[in-house]
Enzyme design. Structure first.
Site, PDB file in Angstrom:
ATOM      1  N   ASP A 190       0.847  -1.194   0.000  1.00  0.00           N
ATOM      2  CA  ASP A 190       0.000   0.000   0.000  1.00  0.00           C
ATOM      3  C   ASP A 190       0.885   1.247   0.000  1.00  0.00           C
ATOM      4  OD1 ASP A 190      -2.292  -1.455  -0.041  1.00  0.00           O
ATOM      5  OD2 ASP A 190      -3.041  -0.799   1.910  1.00  0.00           O
ATOM      6  N   ASP A 192       0.525   4.057   1.461  1.00  0.00           N
ATOM      7  CA  ASP A 192       0.544   4.925   2.647  1.00  0.00           C
ATOM      8  C   ASP A 192       1.135   4.263   3.883  1.00  0.00           C
ATOM      9  OD1 ASP A 192      -1.453   3.119   3.187  1.00  0.00           O
ATOM     10  OD2 ASP A 192      -3.087   4.553   2.921  1.00  0.00           O
ATOM     11  N   TRP A 253     -13.623  -0.348  -1.788  1.00  0.00           N
ATOM     12  CA  TRP A 253     -12.846  -0.648  -0.587  1.00  0.00           C
ATOM     13  C   TRP A 253     -13.341  -1.923   0.122  1.00  0.00           C
ATOM     14  CZ3 TRP A 253     -13.726  -1.396   4.516  1.00  0.00           C
ATOM     15  CH2 TRP A 253     -12.590  -1.394   5.339  1.00  0.00           C
ATOM     16  N   GLU A 256     -11.069  -7.660  -0.582  1.00  0.00           N
ATOM     17  CA  GLU A 256     -10.094  -8.352  -1.452  1.00  0.00           C
ATOM     18  C   GLU A 256      -8.970  -8.994  -0.632  1.00  0.00           C
ATOM     19  OE1 GLU A 256      -9.807  -5.217  -0.804  1.00  0.00           O
ATOM     20  OE2 GLU A 256      -7.668  -4.940  -0.510  1.00  0.00           O
ATOM     21  N   ASP A 257      -8.583  -8.358   0.476  1.00  0.00           N
ATOM     22  CA  ASP A 257      -7.508  -8.945   1.287  1.00  0.00           C
ATOM     23  C   ASP A 257      -7.970 -10.237   1.974  1.00  0.00           C
ATOM     24  OD1 ASP A 257      -9.229  -7.397   2.761  1.00  0.00           O
ATOM     25  OD2 ASP A 257      -7.689  -6.426   3.976  1.00  0.00           O
ATOM     26  N   MET A 283       0.834   4.442   9.202  1.00  0.00           N
ATOM     27  CA  MET A 283       0.032   4.792   8.028  1.00  0.00           C
ATOM     28  C   MET A 283      -0.098   6.304   7.952  1.00  0.00           C
ATOM     29  SD  MET A 283      -3.610   3.429   6.566  1.00  0.00           S
ATOM     30  CE  MET A 283      -4.635   4.731   7.200  1.00  0.00           C
ATOM     31  N   HIS A 286      -5.254   9.525   6.414  1.00  0.00           N
ATOM     32  CA  HIS A 286      -6.041   9.956   5.245  1.00  0.00           C
ATOM     33  C   HIS A 286      -7.498   9.586   5.434  1.00  0.00           C
ATOM     34  CE1 HIS A 286      -6.746   5.893   3.623  1.00  0.00           C
ATOM     35  NE2 HIS A 286      -5.558   5.607   4.130  1.00  0.00           N
ATOM     36  N   ARG A 288     -11.194   8.317   3.401  1.00  0.00           N
ATOM     37  CA  ARG A 288     -11.481   7.412   2.276  1.00  0.00           C
ATOM     38  C   ARG A 288     -11.510   8.218   0.983  1.00  0.00           C
ATOM     39  NH1 ARG A 288     -15.508   3.229   3.683  1.00  0.00           N
ATOM     40  NH2 ARG A 288     -13.653   2.620   4.814  1.00  0.00           N
TER      41      ARG A 288
HETATM   42  N1  UDH Z   1      -5.339   3.533  -3.213  1.00  0.00           N
HETATM   43  C1  UDH Z   1      -4.959   4.592  -4.041  1.00  0.00           C
HETATM   44  N2  UDH Z   1      -5.883   5.499  -4.439  1.00  0.00           N
HETATM   45  C2  UDH Z   1      -7.180   5.420  -4.057  1.00  0.00           C
HETATM   46  C3  UDH Z   1      -7.573   4.343  -3.205  1.00  0.00           C
HETATM   47  C4  UDH Z   1      -6.629   3.437  -2.782  1.00  0.00           C
HETATM   48  O1  UDH Z   1      -3.788   4.720  -4.405  1.00  0.00           O
HETATM   49  O2  UDH Z   1      -7.972   6.270  -4.479  1.00  0.00           O
HETATM   50  C5  UDH Z   1      -4.364   2.476  -2.876  1.00  0.00           C
HETATM   51  C6  UDH Z   1      -3.242   2.944  -1.982  1.00  0.00           C
HETATM   52  O3  UDH Z   1      -2.093   2.200  -2.236  1.00  0.00           O
HETATM   53  C7  UDH Z   1      -3.818   2.625  -0.604  1.00  0.00           C
HETATM   54  C8  UDH Z   1      -4.460   1.267  -0.894  1.00  0.00           C
HETATM   55  O4  UDH Z   1      -5.001   1.417  -2.192  1.00  0.00           O
HETATM   56  O5  UDH Z   1      -2.851   2.563   0.383  1.00  0.00           O
HETATM   57  C9  UDH Z   1      -5.531   0.868   0.126  1.00  0.00           C
HETATM   58  O6  UDH Z   1      -6.543   1.871   0.219  1.00  0.00           O
HETATM   59  P1  UDH Z   1      -6.778   2.700   1.559  1.00  0.00           P
HETATM   60  O7  UDH Z   1      -5.506   3.277   2.003  1.00  0.00           O
HETATM   61  O8  UDH Z   1      -7.895   3.660   1.299  1.00  0.00           O
HETATM   62  O9  UDH Z   1      -7.232   1.571   2.556  1.00  0.00           O
HETATM   63  P2  UDH Z   1      -7.387   1.769   4.115  1.00  0.00           P
HETATM   64  O10 UDH Z   1      -7.851   0.466   4.674  1.00  0.00           O
HETATM   65  O11 UDH Z   1      -8.586   2.839   4.109  1.00  0.00           O
HETATM   66  O12 UDH Z   1      -6.230   2.432   4.726  1.00  0.00           O
HETATM   67  C10 UDH Z   1      -9.352   3.078   5.110  1.00  0.00           C
HETATM   68  C11 UDH Z   1     -10.199   4.268   4.707  1.00  0.00           C
HETATM   69  C12 UDH Z   1     -10.955   4.782   5.867  1.00  0.00           C
HETATM   70  C13 UDH Z   1     -10.522   6.151   6.238  1.00  0.00           C
HETATM   71  C14 UDH Z   1     -11.217   6.562   7.493  1.00  0.00           C
HETATM   72  C15 UDH Z   1     -10.604   7.825   8.026  1.00  0.00           C
HETATM   73  N3  UDH Z   1     -10.719   7.896   9.434  1.00  0.00           N
HETATM   74 MN    MN Z   2      -4.634   3.581   3.950  1.00  0.00          MN
END
Ligand code: UDH
Ligand code: MN
Length: 353
Positions: A190, A192, A253, A256-257, A283, A286, A288
């Site tokens: 990922d 981030d 979102w 998939e994992d 992390m 960020h 969503r």
């Molecule tokens: N990613 C992108 N662009 C996007 C979406 C996802 O590059 O528009 C990639 C990126 O590598 C990211 C990965 O997909 O690290 C996973 O997506 P994510 O970081 O959105 O997943 P995460 O589980 O998200 O971290 C949780 C979102 C909830 C945010 C709530 C805020 N408090």
């Molecule tokens: Mn993330």
């Protein structure tokens, strides 16, 4: 007679209690670290004392007159342990380039004074996270150089504004990365997540897919649940093909994992994990992203993984490659991957129901 029976009861109760305790331990801490916790052996890291990831890096990379005569040592002598990670400012690409002058076009690096033992491709799914990408590159390049790996970084960019599809981008990244080199290990990463300890080696387990990001700050440095496989993982090309890669049908979102974790088990493999004391990641905070809304079909899809995994993956991967481009710090792959099915009828085609 009476006391023999009480002894027996006591024995079985103790046995049950110890088994329960053992299962709880495994659940809480991840198998690998629980074993270490019980039997000792791993250093406990002090994360209040951290070092810059660039510390003395150039001292360890001799100039061009040095001849490479032998393989790098099995364990790199230049690791520093816990790293200082801050997200207050986003470094510029120019600054990252200047600090990593032995990285060559496409984001390649090979140790200069010894032959790297491991060939590692880092694959990053990406759209619209340029500042996260720069922060990750700033930390990842020196991190990988400290580990004396022969490596390259591939960014797989989803073109357009259709729903994001992380797993499909990773499939594309693997297919493309394997055109460039005979990689020993594919790191699915990922954009981030920044590793906090350079002893968390970006190399694969010979037998099993490995989950590297076992302890993320957003989950209070523990696993959110036992089968969690999100974030950063390491698979060999053989392991990846054995599980038919990742699913192409999870749009948006989530889910998939868990599908990946299931196909690992369904294909007869299991998951190995970096111990929690080592698999620590920060992390970049960020919200969503728009275009990556929650996938509401995911639970239905997961119920069908057992039935579908052999048909949905590398053997059904379709996309339009728009460009392959070597930039100074990474190889960029841009692809048009289509869009999520719009109607339930079409959804059937995509095996959602
Ligand atoms: N990613 C992108 N662009 C996007 C979406 C996802 O590059 O528009 C990639 C990126 O590598 C990211 C990965 O997909 O690290 C996973 O997506 P994510 O970081 O959105 O997943 P995460 O589980 O998200 O971290 C949780 C979102 C909830 C945010 C709530 C805020 N408090
Ligand atoms: Mn993330």
């Amino acid at each position: 007679m009476f006391s023999a029976r009480t002894d027996k009861q006591c024995f079985f109760m103790c046995l049950a209690a110890s088994q329960l305790l053992f299962i709880l331990l495994l659940y809480r801490r991840g198998a690998a670290s629980a074993f270490r916790g019980i039997f000792g052996g791993s250093p406990e890291w002090d994360y209040s004392k951290t070092q810059d990831v660039y510390t003395n890096l150039s001292l360890f990379i001799p100039d061009h007159r040095t001849v490479r005569a032998q393989y790098c040592p099995v364990s790199s002598p230049i690791l520093v342990g816990p790293l200082t990670i801050t997200f207050t400012e986003t470094p510029s690409l120019k600054k990252i380039q200047l600090k990593n002058r032995y990285v060559t076009s496409g984001g390649y690096f090979s140790p200069r004074h010894c032959f790297g033992r491991y060939r590692t491709a880092v694959i990053i799914p990406h759209r619209n996270r340029e500042s996260h990408l720069r922060t990750l590159l700033y930390y990842l390049h020196p991190f990988l150089q400290r580990q004396q790996l022969h490596y390259a970084i591939f960014v797989v960019h989803q073109a357009g504004n259709a729903t994001f599809n992380r797993a499909k981008l990773l499939n594309i990244g693997v297919r493309e990365a394997l055109r460039y080199d005979d990689w020993d290990c594919l790191i699915l990463h990922d954009v981030d997540l920044v590793p906090e300890n350079d002893h968390n080696l970006y190399i694969c387990d010979e037998y099993y897919p490995k989950h590297l990001s076992s302890a993320m700050d957003k989950f209070q440095y523990s696993l959110p649940y036992w089968a969690y496989f999100g974030g950063v993982s390491a698979v060999t090309p053989d392991q990846f093909m054995k599980i038919n890669g990742f699913p192409n049908t999870y749009w948006g979102w989530g889910g998939e994992d868990d599908d990946i974790a299931m196909r690992i088990r369904l294909s007869g493999l299991s998951i190995t994990r970096t111990p929690l004391s080592l698999g620590r990641y920060k992390m970049i905070p960020h919200d969503r992203d728009s275009g990556n809304e929650e996938n509401s079909h995911r639970y239905t899809q997961l119920r069908n993984t057992r039935k579908n995994w052999r048909d949905d993956g590398m053997n059904s991967l379709e996309f339009h490659l728009l460009s392959r481009e070597k930039t100074p710090l990474y190889t960029n792959i841009t692809a048009d991957i289509g869009d999520a099915p719009a109607t339930p009828t079409e959804a059937t085609k995509w095996r959602i129901f």
